[in-house]
Design a protein around this motif. Structure first.
Motif, PDB file in Angstrom:
ATOM      1  N   VAL A 142      -7.464  -4.596  -1.316  1.00 21.05           N
ATOM      2  CA  VAL A 142      -6.828  -5.502  -0.500  1.00 21.05           C
ATOM      3  C   VAL A 142      -5.523  -4.727  -0.044  1.00 21.05           C
ATOM      4  O   VAL A 142      -4.739  -4.575  -0.921  1.00 21.05           O
ATOM      5  CB  VAL A 142      -6.428  -6.929  -0.980  1.00 21.05           C
ATOM      6  N   PHE A 143      -5.501  -4.408   1.417  1.00 15.84           N
ATOM      7  CA  PHE A 143      -4.280  -3.697   2.009  1.00 15.84           C
ATOM      8  C   PHE A 143      -3.704  -4.773   2.645  1.00 15.84           C
ATOM      9  O   PHE A 143      -4.091  -4.994   3.892  1.00 15.84           O
ATOM     10  CB  PHE A 143      -4.693  -2.561   2.521  1.00 15.84           C
ATOM     11  N   PRO A 144      -2.301  -5.067   2.482  1.00 19.41           N
ATOM     12  CA  PRO A 144      -1.627  -5.824   3.295  1.00 19.41           C
ATOM     13  C   PRO A 144      -1.536  -5.031   4.506  1.00 19.41           C
ATOM     14  O   PRO A 144      -1.093  -3.899   4.725  1.00 19.41           O
ATOM     15  CB  PRO A 144      -0.102  -6.195   2.589  1.00 19.41           C
ATOM     16  N   ARG A 145      -1.280  -5.690   5.837  1.00 20.05           N
ATOM     17  CA  ARG A 145      -1.077  -5.136   7.153  1.00 20.05           C
ATOM     18  C   ARG A 145       0.270  -4.958   7.284  1.00 20.05           C
ATOM     19  O   ARG A 145       0.908  -5.181   8.298  1.00 20.05           O
ATOM     20  CB  ARG A 145      -1.653  -6.056   8.070  1.00 20.05           C
ATOM     21  N   PHE A 146       1.022  -4.364   6.410  1.00 19.06           N
ATOM     22  CA  PHE A 146       2.254  -3.769   6.275  1.00 19.06           C
ATOM     23  C   PHE A 146       2.559  -2.617   5.560  1.00 19.06           C
ATOM     24  O   PHE A 146       1.880  -2.416   4.672  1.00 19.06           O
ATOM     25  CB  PHE A 146       3.533  -4.881   6.399  1.00 19.06           C
ATOM     26  N   LYS A 147       3.422  -1.751   5.982  1.00 19.97           N
ATOM     27  CA  LYS A 147       3.847  -0.648   5.182  1.00 19.97           C
ATOM     28  C   LYS A 147       5.413  -0.634   4.793  1.00 19.97           C
ATOM     29  O   LYS A 147       6.153  -1.344   5.220  1.00 19.97           O
ATOM     30  CB  LYS A 147       3.803   0.690   5.699  1.00 19.97           C
ATOM     31  N   LEU A 148       5.946  -0.163   3.713  1.00 21.33           N
ATOM     32  CA  LEU A 148       7.117  -0.145   3.332  1.00 21.33           C
ATOM     33  C   LEU A 148       7.813   1.143   3.390  1.00 21.33           C
ATOM     34  O   LEU A 148       7.230   1.969   3.349  1.00 21.33           O
ATOM     35  CB  LEU A 148       7.223  -0.323   1.636  1.00 21.33           C
ATOM     36  N   ALA A 149       9.038   1.302   4.048  1.00 20.21           N
ATOM     37  CA  ALA A 149       9.634   2.232   3.890  1.00 20.21           C
ATOM     38  C   ALA A 149       9.958   3.229   2.781  1.00 20.21           C
ATOM     39  O   ALA A 149       9.809   2.363   1.649  1.00 20.21           O
ATOM     40  CB  ALA A 149      11.083   2.139   4.734  1.00 20.21           C
ATOM     41  N   ALA A 150      10.085   4.387   2.822  1.00 20.49           N
ATOM     42  CA  ALA A 150      10.013   5.101   1.600  1.00 20.49           C
ATOM     43  C   ALA A 150      11.304   4.509   0.490  1.00 20.49           C
ATOM     44  O   ALA A 150      10.990   4.724  -0.521  1.00 20.49           O
ATOM     45  CB  ALA A 150      10.341   6.694   1.972  1.00 20.49           C
TER      46      ALA A 150
END
Length: 148
Positions: A132-140
């Motif tokens: 399951v991949f949430p539809r957001f990413k995190l900055a480094a």
């Protein structure tokens, strides 16, 4: 989060949950992308879906565990490896969460839920699960924080 539970051979993911209505499915689709995977314990090959292959930075959907984990947060790899080793020795349900380091410096959260089966029989057994991949990413530089 790294969890494993011994499986009852009578209970698996395929039974025991009520069907979700369409509104719940719509919300899940809006907030996440999910995709199944399978593993063959006789040869150690894990087969990912198209999206999981891409997000894991792999060119081929068939891979080994170490190749799949290469993009995971370095602090989580040993825990995840131990989880898979335990699941490969006794039929189990398991789950983990980590982040995938993307080429652009961002990180993609990923949750994995799976089960191993057939280890008590004459075959080598198998695994199946879902990413399951949430539809957001995190900055480094943005850590995930637990709410308390």
């Amino acid at each position: 989060m790294f969890k494993i539970a011994r499986a009852s051979l009578a209970a698996s993911f395929s039974a025991g949950f009520p069907e979700a209505d369409d509104s719940i499915s719509d919300i899940c689709t809006q907030l996440t992308v999910s995709e199944g995977w399978v593993g063959d314990l006789s040869n150690g090959v894990i087969k990912l879906g198209e999206r999981a292959t891409l997000l894991h930075g792999l060119k081929n959907p068939e891979c080994g565990l170490l190749s799949m984990m290469r993009c995971y947060d370095a602090n989580d790899r040993a825990h995840i490896l131990e989880l898979f080793e335990q699941a490969a020795t006794s039929s189990s349900h398991f789950c983990y969460s980590t982040t995938i380091a993307l080429p652009n410096g961002h990180r993609q959260p990923v949750f994995c839920i799976g089960e191993s089966d057939g280890l008590e029989e004459t075959s080598a057994g198998s695994m199946l699960g879902i990413f399951v991949f949430p539809r957001f990413k995190l900055a480094a530089a943005s850590p995930l924080r637990a709410l308390s």
